[in-house]
Design a protein around this motif. Structure first.
Motif, mmCIF file in Angstrom:
data_model
loop_
_atom_site.group_PDB
_atom_site.id
_atom_site.type_symbol
_atom_site.label_atom_id
_atom_site.label_comp_id
_atom_site.label_asym_id
_atom_site.label_seq_id
_atom_site.Cartn_x
_atom_site.Cartn_y
_atom_site.Cartn_z
ATOM 1 N N ARG A 18 0.843 -1.205 0.000
ATOM 2 C CA ARG A 18 0.000 0.000 0.000
ATOM 3 C C ARG A 18 0.871 1.245 0.000
ATOM 4 O O ARG A 18 0.605 2.207 -0.729
ATOM 5 N N ALA A 19 1.918 1.244 0.826
ATOM 6 C CA ALA A 19 2.827 2.393 0.880
ATOM 7 C C ALA A 19 3.514 2.588 -0.464
ATOM 8 O O ALA A 19 3.701 3.720 -0.914
ATOM 9 N N GLU A 20 3.871 1.494 -1.110
ATOM 10 C CA GLU A 20 4.517 1.564 -2.425
ATOM 11 C C GLU A 20 3.589 2.236 -3.444
ATOM 12 O O GLU A 20 4.005 3.135 -4.185
ATOM 13 N N GLY A 21 2.334 1.829 -3.469
ATOM 14 C CA GLY A 21 1.367 2.446 -4.377
ATOM 15 C C GLY A 21 1.136 3.908 -4.042
ATOM 16 O O GLY A 21 1.029 4.757 -4.931
ATOM 17 N N HIS A 22 1.085 4.172 -2.762
ATOM 18 C CA HIS A 22 0.892 5.545 -2.307
ATOM 19 C C HIS A 22 2.081 6.412 -2.716
ATOM 20 O O HIS A 22 1.913 7.554 -3.145
ATOM 21 N N LEU A 23 3.271 5.858 -2.615
ATOM 22 C CA LEU A 23 4.475 6.599 -3.004
ATOM 23 C C LEU A 23 4.458 6.917 -4.501
ATOM 24 O O LEU A 23 4.816 8.026 -4.908
ATOM 25 N N MET A 29 1.857 13.284 -8.011
ATOM 26 C CA MET A 29 1.460 14.585 -7.471
ATOM 27 C C MET A 29 2.546 15.626 -7.749
ATOM 28 O O MET A 29 2.245 16.748 -8.153
ATOM 29 N N LEU A 30 3.797 15.241 -7.502
ATOM 30 C CA LEU A 30 4.916 16.162 -7.744
ATOM 31 C C LEU A 30 5.022 16.508 -9.219
ATOM 32 O O LEU A 30 5.188 17.682 -9.581
ATOM 33 N N GLU A 31 4.936 15.489 -10.058
ATOM 34 C CA GLU A 31 5.030 15.722 -11.496
ATOM 35 C C GLU A 31 3.854 16.551 -12.004
ATOM 36 O O GLU A 31 3.991 17.290 -12.982
ATOM 37 N N GLY A 32 2.726 16.450 -11.318
ATOM 38 C CA GLY A 32 1.544 17.200 -11.722
ATOM 39 C C GLY A 32 1.467 18.592 -11.121
ATOM 40 O O GLY A 32 0.494 19.315 -11.336
ATOM 41 N N GLY A 33 2.468 18.965 -10.347
ATOM 42 C CA GLY A 33 2.500 20.317 -9.804
ATOM 43 C C GLY A 33 1.579 20.554 -8.625
ATOM 44 O O GLY A 33 1.191 21.689 -8.356
ATOM 45 N N ARG A 34 1.243 19.502 -7.886
ATOM 46 C CA ARG A 34 0.378 19.681 -6.710
ATOM 47 C C ARG A 34 1.090 20.502 -5.647
ATOM 48 O O ARG A 34 2.330 20.535 -5.575
ATOM 49 N N PRO A 35 0.340 21.183 -4.801
ATOM 50 C CA PRO A 35 0.940 22.024 -3.754
ATOM 51 C C PRO A 35 1.852 21.216 -2.819
ATOM 52 O O PRO A 35 1.556 20.060 -2.488
ATOM 53 N N CYS A 36 2.922 21.850 -2.400
ATOM 54 C CA CYS A 36 3.900 21.197 -1.527
ATOM 55 C C CYS A 36 3.282 20.698 -0.226
ATOM 56 O O CYS A 36 3.665 19.651 0.283
ATOM 57 N N LEU A 37 2.333 21.435 0.315
ATOM 58 C CA LEU A 37 1.685 21.017 1.554
ATOM 59 C C LEU A 37 0.985 19.670 1.364
ATOM 60 O O LEU A 37 1.108 18.767 2.199
ATOM 61 N N ASP A 38 0.272 19.510 0.248
ATOM 62 C CA ASP A 38 -0.403 18.239 -0.041
ATOM 63 C C ASP A 38 0.605 17.106 -0.160
ATOM 64 O O ASP A 38 0.408 16.015 0.377
ATOM 65 N N VAL A 39 1.691 17.368 -0.865
ATOM 66 C CA VAL A 39 2.729 16.350 -1.065
ATOM 67 C C VAL A 39 3.367 15.986 0.277
ATOM 68 O O VAL A 39 3.555 14.806 0.588
ATOM 69 N N ALA A 40 3.682 16.983 1.083
ATOM 70 C CA ALA A 40 4.310 16.738 2.383
ATOM 71 C C ALA A 40 3.399 15.904 3.283
ATOM 72 O O ALA A 40 3.866 14.994 3.977
ATOM 73 N N GLN A 41 2.103 16.195 3.262
ATOM 74 C CA GLN A 41 1.156 15.414 4.070
ATOM 75 C C GLN A 41 1.138 13.956 3.630
ATOM 76 O O GLN A 41 1.134 13.046 4.462
ATOM 77 N N GLN A 42 1.160 13.726 2.349
ATOM 78 C CA GLN A 42 1.137 12.359 1.835
ATOM 79 C C GLN A 42 2.467 11.641 2.111
ATOM 80 O O GLN A 42 2.477 10.453 2.419
ATOM 81 N N LEU A 43 3.567 12.360 2.004
ATOM 82 C CA LEU A 43 4.869 11.771 2.335
ATOM 83 C C LEU A 43 4.917 11.362 3.806
ATOM 84 O O LEU A 43 5.461 10.308 4.163
ATOM 85 N N HIS A 44 4.338 12.190 4.644
ATOM 86 C CA HIS A 44 4.286 11.879 6.074
ATOM 87 C C HIS A 44 3.500 10.587 6.305
ATOM 88 O O HIS A 44 3.909 9.734 7.112
ATOM 89 N N VAL A 46 3.124 8.062 4.205
ATOM 90 C CA VAL A 46 3.934 6.932 3.734
ATOM 91 C C VAL A 46 5.041 6.632 4.736
ATOM 92 O O VAL A 46 5.312 5.470 5.062
ATOM 93 N N GLU A 47 5.665 7.679 5.229
ATOM 94 C CA GLU A 47 6.735 7.506 6.210
ATOM 95 C C GLU A 47 6.219 6.778 7.451
ATOM 96 O O GLU A 47 6.872 5.866 7.967
ATOM 97 N N LYS A 48 5.050 7.142 7.928
ATOM 98 C CA LYS A 48 4.462 6.487 9.094
ATOM 99 C C LYS A 48 4.147 5.022 8.801
ATOM 100 O O LYS A 48 4.354 4.149 9.656
ATOM 101 N N ALA A 49 3.647 4.737 7.607
ATOM 102 C CA ALA A 49 3.321 3.356 7.244
ATOM 103 C C ALA A 49 4.572 2.483 7.226
ATOM 104 O O ALA A 49 4.574 1.363 7.734
ATOM 105 N N VAL A 50 5.654 2.995 6.653
ATOM 106 C CA VAL A 50 6.911 2.241 6.598
ATOM 107 C C VAL A 50 7.480 2.074 8.007
ATOM 108 O O VAL A 50 7.948 0.990 8.381
#
Length: 91
Positions: A18-23, A29-44, A46-50
């Motif tokens: 699941r974390a792999e798919g989420h990553l 998201m990054l390639e699509g230019g999504r806001p950094c806050l959204d990306v940071a929240q999602q990275l957090h 994934v980090e918690k899942a791992v």
């Protein structure tokens, strides 16, 4: 290698997949230019899942492999092993 498969391993693999798919979606998201806050929240997330997968693996290892290695112990020595296993939950 099958002697190193524990009951928790399938759940850990599922969590990591699941974390792999989420990553991958975060990369999009990054390639699509999504806001950094959204990306940071999602990275957090994934980090918690791992991190949780790692914690589960370590706890499972201690619960099973350590027990097999030390075998039956007198109560005083048993308490030391139990305290060691308990403190590792705070890693």
């Amino acid at each position: 290698m099958s002697d190193h498969v524990h009951a928790s391993h399938p759940a850990i693999v599922k969590r990591l997949r699941r974390a792999e798919g989420h990553l991958r979606s975060i990369i999009s998201m990054l390639e699509g230019g999504r806001p950094c806050l959204d990306v940071a929240q999602q990275l957090h997330a994934v980090e918690k899942a791992v991190s949780q997968a790692k914690r589960t693996l370590i706890q499972d290892h201690l619960d099973h492999c350590l027990e097999e290695t030390v075998g039956p112990l007198p109560l005083e020595q048993r308490r030391t092993i139990d305290e060691f296993k308990e403190i590792t939950k705070y890693l």
